[in-house]
Design a protein around this motif. Structure first.
Motif, PDB file in Angstrom:
ATOM      1  N   VAL A  10       0.856  -1.181   0.000  1.00  0.00           N
ATOM      2  CA  VAL A  10       0.000   0.000   0.000  1.00  0.00           C
ATOM      3  C   VAL A  10       0.891   1.230   0.000  1.00  0.00           C
ATOM      4  CG1 VAL A  10      -1.766   1.294   1.248  1.00  0.00           C
ATOM      5  CG2 VAL A  10      -1.812  -1.218   1.261  1.00  0.00           C
ATOM      6  N   ALA A  11       0.674   2.131  -0.928  1.00  0.00           N
ATOM      7  CA  ALA A  11       1.411   3.392  -0.964  1.00  0.00           C
ATOM      8  C   ALA A  11       0.568   4.457  -0.283  1.00  0.00           C
ATOM      9  CB  ALA A  11       1.708   3.801  -2.405  1.00  0.00           C
ATOM     10  N   GLY A  12       1.085   4.992   0.820  1.00  0.00           N
ATOM     11  CA  GLY A  12       0.376   6.055   1.518  1.00  0.00           C
ATOM     12  C   GLY A  12      -0.149   5.616   2.870  1.00  0.00           C
ATOM     13  N   ALA A  13       0.326   6.270   3.937  1.00  0.00           N
ATOM     14  CA  ALA A  13      -0.078   5.939   5.301  1.00  0.00           C
ATOM     15  C   ALA A  13      -1.035   6.977   5.863  1.00  0.00           C
ATOM     16  CB  ALA A  13       1.142   5.797   6.209  1.00  0.00           C
ATOM     17  N   GLY A  14      -1.975   7.419   5.015  1.00  0.00           N
ATOM     18  CA  GLY A  14      -3.063   8.250   5.496  1.00  0.00           C
ATOM     19  C   GLY A  14      -4.198   7.372   5.985  1.00  0.00           C
ATOM     20  N   PRO A  15      -5.371   7.946   6.239  1.00  0.00           N
ATOM     21  CA  PRO A  15      -6.476   7.144   6.745  1.00  0.00           C
ATOM     22  C   PRO A  15      -6.845   5.965   5.847  1.00  0.00           C
ATOM     23  CG  PRO A  15      -6.950   9.466   7.031  1.00  0.00           C
ATOM     24  CD  PRO A  15      -5.700   9.396   6.220  1.00  0.00           C
ATOM     25  N   ALA A  16      -6.880   6.182   4.527  1.00  0.00           N
ATOM     26  CA  ALA A  16      -7.260   5.099   3.627  1.00  0.00           C
ATOM     27  C   ALA A  16      -6.227   3.977   3.649  1.00  0.00           C
ATOM     28  CB  ALA A  16      -7.446   5.632   2.206  1.00  0.00           C
ATOM     29  N   GLY A  17      -4.950   4.326   3.539  1.00  0.00           N
ATOM     30  CA  GLY A  17      -3.913   3.306   3.525  1.00  0.00           C
ATOM     31  C   GLY A  17      -3.849   2.517   4.815  1.00  0.00           C
ATOM     32  N   LEU A  18      -3.971   3.188   5.940  1.00  0.00           N
ATOM     33  CA  LEU A  18      -3.910   2.510   7.238  1.00  0.00           C
ATOM     34  C   LEU A  18      -5.147   1.645   7.466  1.00  0.00           C
ATOM     35  CD1 LEU A  18      -2.495   5.480   9.322  1.00  0.00           C
ATOM     36  CD2 LEU A  18      -1.261   3.401   8.665  1.00  0.00           C
ATOM     37  N   MET A  19      -6.315   2.141   7.064  1.00  0.00           N
ATOM     38  CA  MET A  19      -7.528   1.338   7.201  1.00  0.00           C
ATOM     39  C   MET A  19      -7.441   0.085   6.345  1.00  0.00           C
ATOM     40  SD  MET A  19     -10.465   1.513   8.833  1.00  0.00           S
ATOM     41  CE  MET A  19     -11.955   0.477   8.883  1.00  0.00           C
ATOM     42  N   LEU A  20      -6.918   0.211   5.137  1.00  0.00           N
ATOM     43  CA  LEU A  20      -6.762  -0.954   4.269  1.00  0.00           C
ATOM     44  C   LEU A  20      -5.804  -1.955   4.889  1.00  0.00           C
ATOM     45  CD1 LEU A  20      -7.252  -2.505   1.681  1.00  0.00           C
ATOM     46  CD2 LEU A  20      -5.525  -1.089   0.559  1.00  0.00           C
ATOM     47  N   ALA A  21      -4.728  -1.463   5.480  1.00  0.00           N
ATOM     48  CA  ALA A  21      -3.781  -2.369   6.114  1.00  0.00           C
ATOM     49  C   ALA A  21      -4.456  -3.185   7.213  1.00  0.00           C
ATOM     50  CB  ALA A  21      -2.608  -1.576   6.689  1.00  0.00           C
ATOM     51  N   GLY A  22      -5.274  -2.533   8.024  1.00  0.00           N
ATOM     52  CA  GLY A  22      -5.988  -3.254   9.063  1.00  0.00           C
ATOM     53  C   GLY A  22      -6.972  -4.261   8.502  1.00  0.00           C
ATOM     54  N   GLU A  23      -7.677  -3.880   7.442  1.00  0.00           N
ATOM     55  CA  GLU A  23      -8.624  -4.799   6.817  1.00  0.00           C
ATOM     56  C   GLU A  23      -7.919  -6.049   6.299  1.00  0.00           C
ATOM     57  OE1 GLU A  23     -12.352  -4.122   6.071  1.00  0.00           O
ATOM     58  OE2 GLU A  23     -11.677  -3.221   7.959  1.00  0.00           O
ATOM     59  N   LEU A  24      -6.777  -5.869   5.670  1.00  0.00           N
ATOM     60  CA  LEU A  24      -6.034  -7.013   5.134  1.00  0.00           C
ATOM     61  C   LEU A  24      -5.506  -7.903   6.245  1.00  0.00           C
ATOM     62  CD1 LEU A  24      -4.188  -5.125   2.277  1.00  0.00           C
ATOM     63  CD2 LEU A  24      -5.880  -6.940   1.962  1.00  0.00           C
ATOM     64  N   ARG A  25      -5.058  -7.319   7.327  1.00  0.00           N
ATOM     65  CA  ARG A  25      -4.552  -8.119   8.437  1.00  0.00           C
ATOM     66  C   ARG A  25      -5.682  -8.884   9.128  1.00  0.00           C
ATOM     67  NH1 ARG A  25      -1.308 -10.672   8.383  1.00  0.00           N
ATOM     68  NH2 ARG A  25      -1.054 -10.847  10.646  1.00  0.00           N
ATOM     69  N   LEU A  26      -6.865  -8.294   9.213  1.00  0.00           N
ATOM     70  CA  LEU A  26      -7.999  -9.046   9.754  1.00  0.00           C
ATOM     71  C   LEU A  26      -8.252 -10.305   8.935  1.00  0.00           C
ATOM     72  CD1 LEU A  26     -10.704  -6.351  10.641  1.00  0.00           C
ATOM     73  CD2 LEU A  26      -9.430  -7.782  12.244  1.00  0.00           C
ATOM     74  N   ALA A  27      -7.999 -10.216   7.635  1.00  0.00           N
ATOM     75  CA  ALA A  27      -8.206 -11.361   6.747  1.00  0.00           C
ATOM     76  C   ALA A  27      -6.996 -12.282   6.696  1.00  0.00           C
ATOM     77  CB  ALA A  27      -8.535 -10.859   5.341  1.00  0.00           C
ATOM     78  N   GLY A  28      -5.967 -11.982   7.483  1.00  0.00           N
ATOM     79  CA  GLY A  28      -4.803 -12.859   7.545  1.00  0.00           C
ATOM     80  C   GLY A  28      -3.804 -12.671   6.430  1.00  0.00           C
ATOM     81  N   ARG A  29      -3.873 -11.562   5.708  1.00  0.00           N
ATOM     82  CA  ARG A  29      -2.949 -11.319   4.604  1.00  0.00           C
ATOM     83  C   ARG A  29      -1.865 -10.342   5.013  1.00  0.00           C
ATOM     84  NH1 ARG A  29      -4.153 -15.690   2.070  1.00  0.00           N
ATOM     85  NH2 ARG A  29      -2.242 -15.013   1.034  1.00  0.00           N
ATOM     86  N   SER A  30      -0.661 -10.546   4.510  1.00  0.00           N
ATOM     87  CA  SER A  30       0.471  -9.684   4.862  1.00  0.00           C
ATOM     88  C   SER A  30       0.424  -8.401   4.043  1.00  0.00           C
ATOM     89  CB  SER A  30       1.794 -10.407   4.632  1.00  0.00           C
ATOM     90  OG  SER A  30       1.934 -10.807   3.285  1.00  0.00           O
ATOM     91  N   VAL A  31       0.877  -7.299   4.658  1.00  0.00           N
ATOM     92  CA  VAL A  31       0.797  -6.001   3.999  1.00  0.00           C
ATOM     93  C   VAL A  31       1.941  -5.118   4.462  1.00  0.00           C
ATOM     94  CG1 VAL A  31      -0.835  -5.183   5.771  1.00  0.00           C
ATOM     95  CG2 VAL A  31      -0.670  -3.959   3.603  1.00  0.00           C
ATOM     96  N   ILE A  32       2.513  -4.384   3.510  1.00  0.00           N
ATOM     97  CA  ILE A  32       3.520  -3.365   3.796  1.00  0.00           C
ATOM     98  C   ILE A  32       2.953  -2.031   3.323  1.00  0.00           C
ATOM     99  CG2 ILE A  32       5.828  -2.479   3.253  1.00  0.00           C
ATOM    100  CD1 ILE A  32       6.710  -5.369   2.786  1.00  0.00           C
ATOM    101  N   VAL A  33       2.980  -1.043   4.222  1.00  0.00           N
ATOM    102  CA  VAL A  33       2.531   0.307   3.882  1.00  0.00           C
ATOM    103  C   VAL A  33       3.758   1.196   3.749  1.00  0.00           C
ATOM    104  CG1 VAL A  33       1.119   2.275   4.569  1.00  0.00           C
ATOM    105  CG2 VAL A  33       0.388  -0.041   5.169  1.00  0.00           C
ATOM    106  N   LEU A  34       3.884   1.861   2.601  1.00  0.00           N
ATOM    107  CA  LEU A  34       5.006   2.748   2.330  1.00  0.00           C
ATOM    108  C   LEU A  34       4.528   4.194   2.376  1.00  0.00           C
ATOM    109  CD1 LEU A  34       6.390   0.872  -0.821  1.00  0.00           C
ATOM    110  CD2 LEU A  34       7.081   0.520   1.561  1.00  0.00           C
ATOM    111  N   ASP A  35       5.292   5.050   3.019  1.00  0.00           N
ATOM    112  CA  ASP A  35       4.946   6.464   3.033  1.00  0.00           C
ATOM    113  C   ASP A  35       6.220   7.285   2.903  1.00  0.00           C
ATOM    114  OD1 ASP A  35       2.278   8.147   3.946  1.00  0.00           O
ATOM    115  OD2 ASP A  35       4.141   9.223   4.371  1.00  0.00           O
ATOM    116  N   ARG A  36       6.170   8.316   2.056  1.00  0.00           N
ATOM    117  CA  ARG A  36       7.375   9.100   1.797  1.00  0.00           C
ATOM    118  C   ARG A  36       7.786   9.945   2.993  1.00  0.00           C
ATOM    119  NH1 ARG A  36       6.277  14.365   0.783  1.00  0.00           N
ATOM    120  NH2 ARG A  36       4.102  14.932   0.375  1.00  0.00           N
TER     121      ARG A  36
END
Length: 490
Positions: A10-36
């Motif tokens: 996920v590119a971007g650690a704003g609300p959308a990127g962070l919420m997506l990261a949590g959603e993916l982890r709830l589903a058991g999938r690995s995720v890396i969030v990148l922010d400049r």
């Protein structure tokens, strides 16, 4: 098999990127969030979120992390006042929650679930093939290359991911600009929904015991030829010209600006690359619709990506992200442009204001406008069925499971699909047995035994995908296959 660094980047650690990261982890999938950015932003343009986002945070057990929230019962549409409580759950949004606080809560939630956040990491290149996406990332230590099954751009209005994916971003360039400053005082007269005069409009909001936000639009000033924030004297000068009030002597804490630039990505998907939040749509910030649109995007997308990664996504499931969310973004862009004209237009807009004033006097119109701004009227195409609940959001309601009280939202905190058996028969449980690995079957009852009850299939994003008012399982198998793929062999 591909040697992925994560299932999703996920590119971007704003609300959308962070919420997506949590959603993916709830589903058991690995995720890396990148922010400049090397550190989270401490200043906040947004100061709240909408009624639908309150519900989405509630579905994930996040509301309690915000503490006591104050919602705004009265709002407006283009400056025309409306009581937003006219629909169930309606309000003009949460008051006084800076975006920085929302991001901090989402960051703690996502990392607590195991998401990896890498700050000071900027996406500079992408390449995708049939099995994954390679992402080129600039870091303080040089360029790295990461690989994942999917890449999601939540990287803002000037999205690098959108540009690299060659997705068009058509729309309207800025025609007006609103200057903003946070000042260290609580002495200014508060004008929470704005005050319009002949020279322009101002909004004055409390930020805390010793801080106030001022926003000023000066009619005829145009748009500055720069992307730099205005100086505080510029903001104070404009504020004085519009209101006659002098704020030059106060200490500025932060200055910024926003415009009415309104654009929407032509596609929310390009192969294995997706867009969400401001990367997919930008508009004038009215009615807390910005953060809320991004959160709604990723709550829709997260479970679908997880299903594809798990190998049980039905054909075309990932394409429903665009078909469902693109119209939602389009409606937001359109309604904010209408509100801009009503609220900030000159005398030539007066006939339109008068007509809208008459329309707002009609209850059905008020309901429609409130549903539009809050996002509470969003519906998705769930196929044939005709039941009035089909495709609508699931409200938060009390239930009894066994001897324990719970709520519909508490049952969704795991981020899984939910089959609510409210009529107590065994037929639904038997029909859904093949989907037990991805659908929770809950037999429950309403506290009021006389209350009408229908059996419901609810997607992880909280939208109703199947309804049975009489306990019959007819159509359930088709709905399960449509949204959750083929059953697991017994």
């Amino acid at each position: 098999m591909d040697d992925f660094h994560a299932d999703v980047i996920v590119a971007g650690a704003g609300p959308a990127g962070l919420m997506l990261a949590g959603e993916l982890r709830l589903a058991g999938r690995s995720v890396i969030v990148l922010d400049r950015l090397t550190e989270p932003m401490q200043q906040s343009r947004a100061l709240g979120f909408s009624a639908r986002t309150i519900e989405e945070f509630g579905q994930r057990g996040l509301l309690e992390k915000f503490g006591e929230l104050e919602t705004i019962p009265f709002g407006h549409f283009g400056g025309l006042p409306i009581d937003y409580r006219i629909i169930e759950g309606g309000n003009f949004g949460v008051r006084g929650v800076p975006q920085s606080r929302t991001e901090a809560i989402l960051n703690a939630w996502a990392t607590g679930l195991g998401a990896e956040i890498r700050r000071g990491h900027e996406v500079i290149g992408t390449a995708q093939d049939e099995t994954g996406v390679e992402v080129e990332v600039a870091t303080a230590d040089g360029v790295e290359r990461l690989r994942a099954a999917y890449l999601v751009g939540c990287d803002g209005a000037r999205s690098t991911v959108r540009r690299l994916a060659d997705i068009d971003f058509p729309g309207n360039s800025a025609t007006i600009e609103m200057l903003m400053a946070d000042v260290a005082t609580n002495e200014l007269r508060i004008r929470p929904t704005g005050e319009v005069g002949g020279s322009g409009m101002v909004v004055v909001l409390p930020l805390g015991p010793q801080a106030t936000r001022v926003v000023v639009f000066e009619r005829g000033a145009g748009v500055r030829p720069t992307q730099e924030a205005p100086s505080f004297p510029e903001v104070a000068d404009a504020f004085q010209r519009v209101t006659g009030e002098d704020i030059h002597g106060y200490r500025p804490l932060w200055t910024s600006y926003f415009t009415d630039a309104s654009r929407q990505a032509a596609a929310y998907r390009a192969g294995r690359v997706f867009l969400a939040g401001d990367a997919a749509h930008i508009h004038l910030p009215i009615g807390a619709q910005g953060i809320s649109a991004g959160v709604g995007d990723v709550v829709n997308l997260g479970w679908k990506l997880a299903a594809a990664l798990d190998g049980h996504a039905p054909e075309g499931l990932l394409d429903t992200y665009h078909t469902e969310r693109h119209p939602v973004g389009g409606r937001i862009v359109a309604n904010t442009l209408v509100q801009r004209s009503l609220y900030l237009g000159g005398p030539e807009m007066q006939p339109l204001r008068e007509l809208f004033g008459e329309l707002v006097g009609i209850e059905a119109v008020r309901r429609h406008l409130v549903g539009l701004v809050t996002g509470l009227d969003i519906t998705y195409d769930m196929g044939e069925g005709g039941h009035p609940l089909l495709g609508h959001r699931l409200p938060d309601q009390e239930l009894i499971v066994g001897d324990e009280k719970t709520t519909t939202y508490e049952l969704l905190t795991r981020g899984r699909a939910l089959l609510l058996n409210l009529r107590g028969g065994d037929a639904l449980t038997e029909a859904a047995a093949g989907w037990a690995d991805r659908v929770d079957v809950v037999t429950a009852s309403r506290p009021d035994p006389e209350a009408p009850a229908a059996d419901l299939l609810v997607r992880p994003d909280g939208y109703i995908a199947w309804v049975s008012p009489d306990g019959s399982p007819e159509g359930l198998t088709a709905a399960l296959e449509r949204w959750f793929g083929a059953p697991t062999d017994s």
